[in-house]
Design a protein around this motif. Structure first.
Motif, PDB file in Angstrom:
ATOM      1  N   TYR A  88       0.864  -1.211   0.022  1.00 22.07           N
ATOM      2  CA  TYR A  88      -0.119   0.158  -0.202  1.00 22.07           C
ATOM      3  C   TYR A  88       0.800   1.304   0.054  1.00 22.07           C
ATOM      4  O   TYR A  88       0.403   2.452   0.163  1.00 22.07           O
ATOM      5  CB  TYR A  88      -1.059  -0.055   1.086  1.00 22.07           C
ATOM      6  N   GLN A  89       2.108   1.121   0.290  1.00 26.65           N
ATOM      7  CA  GLN A  89       2.997   2.402   0.063  1.00 26.65           C
ATOM      8  C   GLN A  89       3.512   2.694  -1.249  1.00 26.65           C
ATOM      9  O   GLN A  89       3.599   1.730  -2.193  1.00 26.65           O
ATOM     10  CB  GLN A  89       4.270   2.109   1.126  1.00 26.65           C
ATOM     11  N   LEU A  90       3.616   3.994  -1.597  1.00 27.03           N
ATOM     12  CA  LEU A  90       3.729   4.544  -2.904  1.00 27.03           C
ATOM     13  C   LEU A  90       5.145   4.912  -3.208  1.00 27.03           C
ATOM     14  O   LEU A  90       5.402   5.248  -4.408  1.00 27.03           O
ATOM     15  CB  LEU A  90       2.575   5.517  -3.223  1.00 27.03           C
ATOM     16  N   TRP A  91       5.946   4.939  -2.469  1.00 21.88           N
ATOM     17  CA  TRP A  91       7.501   5.400  -2.596  1.00 21.88           C
ATOM     18  C   TRP A  91       8.376   4.336  -3.208  1.00 21.88           C
ATOM     19  O   TRP A  91       8.187   3.271  -3.197  1.00 21.88           O
ATOM     20  CB  TRP A  91       7.949   5.963  -1.188  1.00 21.88           C
ATOM     21  N   PRO A  92       9.094   4.695  -4.078  1.00 25.40           N
ATOM     22  CA  PRO A  92      10.134   4.077  -4.668  1.00 25.40           C
ATOM     23  C   PRO A  92      11.374   3.717  -3.796  1.00 25.40           C
ATOM     24  O   PRO A  92      11.784   4.537  -2.779  1.00 25.40           O
ATOM     25  CB  PRO A  92      10.568   5.070  -5.805  1.00 25.40           C
ATOM     26  N   GLY A  93      12.316   2.642  -4.115  1.00 27.18           N
ATOM     27  CA  GLY A  93      13.419   2.236  -3.546  1.00 27.18           C
ATOM     28  C   GLY A  93      13.365   1.616  -2.224  1.00 27.18           C
ATOM     29  O   GLY A  93      12.122   0.841  -1.883  1.00 27.18           O
ATOM     30  N   LEU A  94      14.036   1.631  -1.398  1.00 24.95           N
ATOM     31  CA  LEU A  94      14.385   1.164  -0.116  1.00 24.95           C
ATOM     32  C   LEU A  94      14.313   2.286   1.160  1.00 24.95           C
ATOM     33  O   LEU A  94      14.935   3.273   1.028  1.00 24.95           O
ATOM     34  CB  LEU A  94      15.516   0.511   0.175  1.00 24.95           C
ATOM     35  N   ARG A  95      13.849   1.874   2.297  1.00 21.49           N
ATOM     36  CA  ARG A  95      13.870   2.617   3.513  1.00 21.49           C
ATOM     37  C   ARG A  95      14.261   1.931   4.624  1.00 21.49           C
ATOM     38  O   ARG A  95      13.730   0.642   4.689  1.00 21.49           O
ATOM     39  CB  ARG A  95      12.602   3.268   3.854  1.00 21.49           C
ATOM     40  N   THR A  96      14.871   2.296   5.550  1.00 14.87           N
ATOM     41  CA  THR A  96      14.960   1.881   6.954  1.00 14.87           C
ATOM     42  C   THR A  96      13.759   2.106   7.743  1.00 14.87           C
ATOM     43  O   THR A  96      12.954   2.863   7.632  1.00 14.87           O
ATOM     44  CB  THR A  96      16.153   2.632   7.789  1.00 14.87           C
ATOM     45  N   ASP A  97      13.672   1.323   8.758  1.00 16.33           N
ATOM     46  CA  ASP A  97      12.547   1.416   9.801  1.00 16.33           C
ATOM     47  C   ASP A  97      12.748   2.819  10.471  1.00 16.33           C
ATOM     48  O   ASP A  97      13.972   3.404  10.067  1.00 16.33           O
ATOM     49  CB  ASP A  97      12.561   0.404  10.820  1.00 16.33           C
ATOM     50  N   ASN A  98      11.596   3.209  11.328  1.00 18.56           N
ATOM     51  CA  ASN A  98      11.876   4.895  11.861  1.00 18.56           C
ATOM     52  C   ASN A  98      12.976   4.463  12.690  1.00 18.56           C
ATOM     53  O   ASN A  98      13.242   3.603  13.679  1.00 18.56           O
ATOM     54  CB  ASN A  98      10.545   4.874  12.704  1.00 18.56           C
ATOM     55  N   LEU A  99      13.922   5.619  12.564  1.00 19.93           N
ATOM     56  CA  LEU A  99      15.003   5.740  13.128  1.00 19.93           C
ATOM     57  C   LEU A  99      14.841   6.040  15.043  1.00 19.93           C
ATOM     58  O   LEU A  99      15.690   5.567  15.803  1.00 19.93           O
ATOM     59  CB  LEU A  99      15.966   6.623  12.736  1.00 19.93           C
ATOM     60  N   SER A 100      13.782   6.157  15.224  1.00 19.50           N
ATOM     61  CA  SER A 100      13.259   6.435  16.695  1.00 19.50           C
ATOM     62  C   SER A 100      13.372   4.872  17.106  1.00 19.50           C
ATOM     63  O   SER A 100      13.604   4.812  18.458  1.00 19.50           O
ATOM     64  CB  SER A 100      12.047   7.097  16.925  1.00 19.50           C
ATOM     65  N   ASP A 101      12.963   4.181  16.407  1.00 17.23           N
ATOM     66  CA  ASP A 101      13.185   2.559  16.809  1.00 17.23           C
ATOM     67  C   ASP A 101      14.342   1.885  17.016  1.00 17.23           C
ATOM     68  O   ASP A 101      14.584   1.103  17.418  1.00 17.23           O
ATOM     69  CB  ASP A 101      12.148   1.794  16.457  1.00 17.23           C
ATOM     70  N   ILE A 102      15.332   2.527  16.312  1.00 17.31           N
ATOM     71  CA  ILE A 102      16.862   2.113  15.972  1.00 17.31           C
ATOM     72  C   ILE A 102      17.892   2.729  16.731  1.00 17.31           C
ATOM     73  O   ILE A 102      18.570   2.261  17.412  1.00 17.31           O
ATOM     74  CB  ILE A 102      17.266   2.074  14.488  1.00 17.31           C
ATOM     75  N   ASP A 103      17.789   3.924  16.747  1.00 20.94           N
ATOM     76  CA  ASP A 103      18.985   4.920  17.479  1.00 20.94           C
ATOM     77  C   ASP A 103      18.097   6.189  17.885  1.00 20.94           C
ATOM     78  O   ASP A 103      18.010   7.272  17.434  1.00 20.94           O
ATOM     79  CB  ASP A 103      19.882   5.191  16.642  1.00 20.94           C
TER      80      ASP A 103
END
Length: 168
Positions: free
Chosen positions: A32-47
């Protein structure tokens, strides 16, 4: 409010930020997401510290003389490589107040930045893909990558702000 803010030399050491991005996992969009390419998860959950430092720095370009806080916001590294296609070219990030893009590709195609449109659908601002520069804009404005036809991977750090509280 109708800000479009551009800040050059956003990070003191952008090369370190780029190297940090290489340690993270990138994922494709969900169906359902329309953006191209690749993303990380939300960085608030990572760092959380990196997330807070970047988000506060972005918002301080707009609210430099005021106290503010934010909640319910997202920060992702995002990369688009040659051949990636967007499901739509220009869009609005509904449900958010502000969005930001920080360009992190050295010697990237300067014409592969972000185009932002006014309320009548006319091009208002075309932001260059300049290494270590940041653009902040209202997320309900029509916008998108200026050019999706490029040879080199485009790395950005994208932020979405939903709830921003500013003291009077």
């Amino acid at each position: 409010m109708n800000p479009i803010i551009i800040k050059n030399n956003f990070f003191k050491d952008p090369d370190t930020v780029v190297e940090y991005s290489k340690t993270l996992d990138f994922k494709p969009p969900l169906s359902y997401q329309l953006w191209p390419g690749l993303r990380t998860d939300n960085l608030s959950d990572i760092d959380k510290n990196f997330f807070l430092d970047v988000m506060l720095k972005i918002l301080s370009t707009l609210y430099s003389d005021k106290e503010f806080r934010f909640e319910d916001s997202w920060l992702h590294f995002h990369k688009i490589k040659k051949g990636d296609k967007a499901k739509i070219s220009y869009h609005k990030d509904k449900g958010f107040k502000l969005a930001s893009v920080i360009y992190l590709t050295k010697n990237g195609d300067i014409d592969n930045g972000t185009t932002i449109f006014d309320e009548n659908g006319n091009k208002q601002v075309i932001v260059a893909n300049k290494y270590n520069s940041m653009v902040l804009y209202e997320s309900n404005k029509l916008h998108g990558a200026t050019n999706m036809d490029f040879d080199e991977e485009r790395l950005t750090l994208i932020a979405f702000f939903k709830d921003i509280i500013v003291a009077n």
